[in-house]
Scaffold this active site. Structure first.
Site, PDB file in Angstrom:
ATOM      1  N   ASN A  24       3.438 -28.154   8.747  1.00 52.99           N
ATOM      2  CA  ASN A  24       3.513 -27.405   7.490  1.00 52.99           C
ATOM      3  C   ASN A  24       4.938 -27.347   6.939  1.00 52.99           C
ATOM      4  OD1 ASN A  24       4.720 -25.681   9.269  1.00 52.99           O
ATOM      5  ND2 ASN A  24       3.358 -23.947   8.931  1.00 52.99           N
ATOM      6  N   HIS A  44       7.640 -26.588   8.696  1.00 49.98           N
ATOM      7  CA  HIS A  44       8.564 -25.629   9.321  1.00 49.98           C
ATOM      8  C   HIS A  44       9.652 -26.339  10.115  1.00 49.98           C
ATOM      9  CE1 HIS A  44       5.756 -25.320  13.021  1.00 49.98           C
ATOM     10  NE2 HIS A  44       6.908 -25.669  13.538  1.00 49.98           N
ATOM     11  N   GLU A  72       8.703 -20.473   9.182  1.00 47.91           N
ATOM     12  CA  GLU A  72       7.435 -20.842   8.558  1.00 47.91           C
ATOM     13  C   GLU A  72       7.575 -20.791   7.029  1.00 47.91           C
ATOM     14  OE1 GLU A  72       5.203 -22.092  10.282  1.00 47.91           O
ATOM     15  OE2 GLU A  72       4.512 -20.892  11.987  1.00 47.91           O
ATOM     16  N   ASP A 104      14.835 -21.866  19.149  1.00 48.46           N
ATOM     17  CA  ASP A 104      13.798 -20.829  19.101  1.00 48.46           C
ATOM     18  C   ASP A 104      13.150 -20.607  20.463  1.00 48.46           C
ATOM     19  OD1 ASP A 104      12.534 -23.297  19.151  1.00 48.46           O
ATOM     20  OD2 ASP A 104      11.548 -23.079  17.226  1.00 48.46           O
TER      21      ASP A 104
HETATM   22  C1  GLP Z   1       7.343 -26.179  17.183  1.00 48.35           C
HETATM   23  C2  GLP Z   1       8.855 -25.933  17.282  1.00 48.35           C
HETATM   24  C3  GLP Z   1       9.637 -26.777  16.332  1.00 48.35           C
HETATM   25  C4  GLP Z   1       9.153 -28.207  16.382  1.00 48.35           C
HETATM   26  C5  GLP Z   1       7.714 -28.258  15.898  1.00 48.35           C
HETATM   27  C6  GLP Z   1       7.138 -29.659  15.958  1.00 48.35           C
HETATM   28  O1  GLP Z   1       6.641 -25.226  16.496  1.00 48.35           O
HETATM   29  N1  GLP Z   1       9.198 -24.561  17.109  1.00 48.35           N
HETATM   30  O2  GLP Z   1      11.023 -26.690  16.646  1.00 48.35           O
HETATM   31  O3  GLP Z   1       9.946 -29.017  15.567  1.00 48.35           O
HETATM   32  O4  GLP Z   1       6.914 -27.413  16.669  1.00 48.35           O
HETATM   33  O5  GLP Z   1       6.778 -29.969  17.270  1.00 48.35           O
HETATM   34  P1  GLP Z   1       6.427 -31.411  17.776  1.00 48.35           P
HETATM   35  O6  GLP Z   1       7.738 -32.122  17.888  1.00 48.35           O
HETATM   36  O7  GLP Z   1       5.785 -31.214  19.125  1.00 48.35           O
HETATM   37  O8  GLP Z   1       5.532 -32.022  16.775  1.00 48.35           O
END
Ligand code: GLP
Length: 241
Positions: free
Chosen positions: A136, A138, A143, A67
């Site tokens: 949440n 995702h 989402e 993404d």
């Molecule tokens: C972001 C990314 C995800 C990631 C998530 C958790 O929103 N788009 O790919 O898994 O956050 O991030 P973190 O690993 O910093 O908790």
């Protein structure tokens, strides 16, 4: 879904990097699906260390990132493109032409999404996809919603994701409101998936993913529909399983 619980994030990084290194040995021209966020950082650090010891050769590897934010330049220090260069691509011998990060910049963002999906197909699909998980539930930027999105698409980030990601920006106002993301269908087409979650802050999302049936209100639960998913958790993330 095979779940492994480790002592801490560093141990997970070592184990995940070994899984990636094994894939590079089995299939030197494999296609990797890569993720951003704090969670995969120990994995990338350990992979770079393996590369320096001659145990991970990326010279024939192709990669696709999950993404990217809409509306920030690739040079921006919070762009996912920049994150990948800073934390992995510039530290291993992957060829810049073999690296793809979503680049939602044209007049027609839908066309950018279609082109990304087509590029994954043209590469023969993803062999090994790494995922983190949002608070949440995702995955990538899919989402919670009513129907699992099938393909790469543009999303509006939820308030909880904007708040979670504001730590990387000066304020919540600076967090982009939209992103381009692989769909759940895109992710499920990967041949093998590794989801990593660390810290007690992820415990509720992990429990919803593991204990529930596939339900788009918890996007990560879609992984129940895939036959080759490995989940690496530390003690905190496994707290309420
Ligand atoms: C972001 C990314 C995800 C990631 C998530 C958790 O929103 N788009 O790919 O898994 O956050 O991030 P973190 O690993 O910093 O908790």
């Amino acid at each position: 879904m095979q779940i492994h619980i480790f002592k801490d994030a560093a141990q997970i990084g070592e184990a995940a990097a070994q899984l990636f290194a094994a894939k590079l040995l089995q299939k030197p021209d494999c296609v990797l699906g890569l993720a951003t966020g704090s969670t995969p950082l120990p994995t990338y650090d350990a992979l770079v260390a393996l590369h320096r010891r001659g145990l991970a050769d990326f010279s024939r590897v192709r990669s696709f990132n999950l993404d990217e934010y809409v509306g920030i330049d690739r040079a921006h220090e919070q762009s996912y493109y920049r994150f990948m260069y800073d934390n992995l691509f510039s530290l291993v011998n992957i060829k810049p032409e073999n690296v793809q990060v979503p680049h939602p910049v044209s007049e027609d963002l839908g066309a950018d999404c279609d082109a990304y999906e087509a590029a994954i197909d043209a590469a023969g699909g993803i062999d090994l996809q790494i995922l983190g998980i949002g608070n949440n539930g995702h995955i990538a930027f899919n989402e919670p919603c009513e129907v699992f999105p099938l393909r790469t698409h543009i999303v509006h980030l939820t308030e909880s994701t904007i708040l979670a990601n504001q730590r990387f920006f000066n304020s919540a106002d600076e967090v982009p409101r939209q992103a381009m993301t692989m769909g759940i269908g895109t992710i499920l087409r990967a041949r093998e998936i590794l989801l990593i979650a660390t810290g007690a802050g992820k415990a509720a999302a992990v429990a919803a993913m593991v204990n529930g049936n596939a339900d788009p209100r918890c996007p990560a639960s879609a992984l129940h529909l895939h036959s080759h998913v490995t989940v690496f958790l530390d003690a905190g993330a496994a707290l309420i399983l």
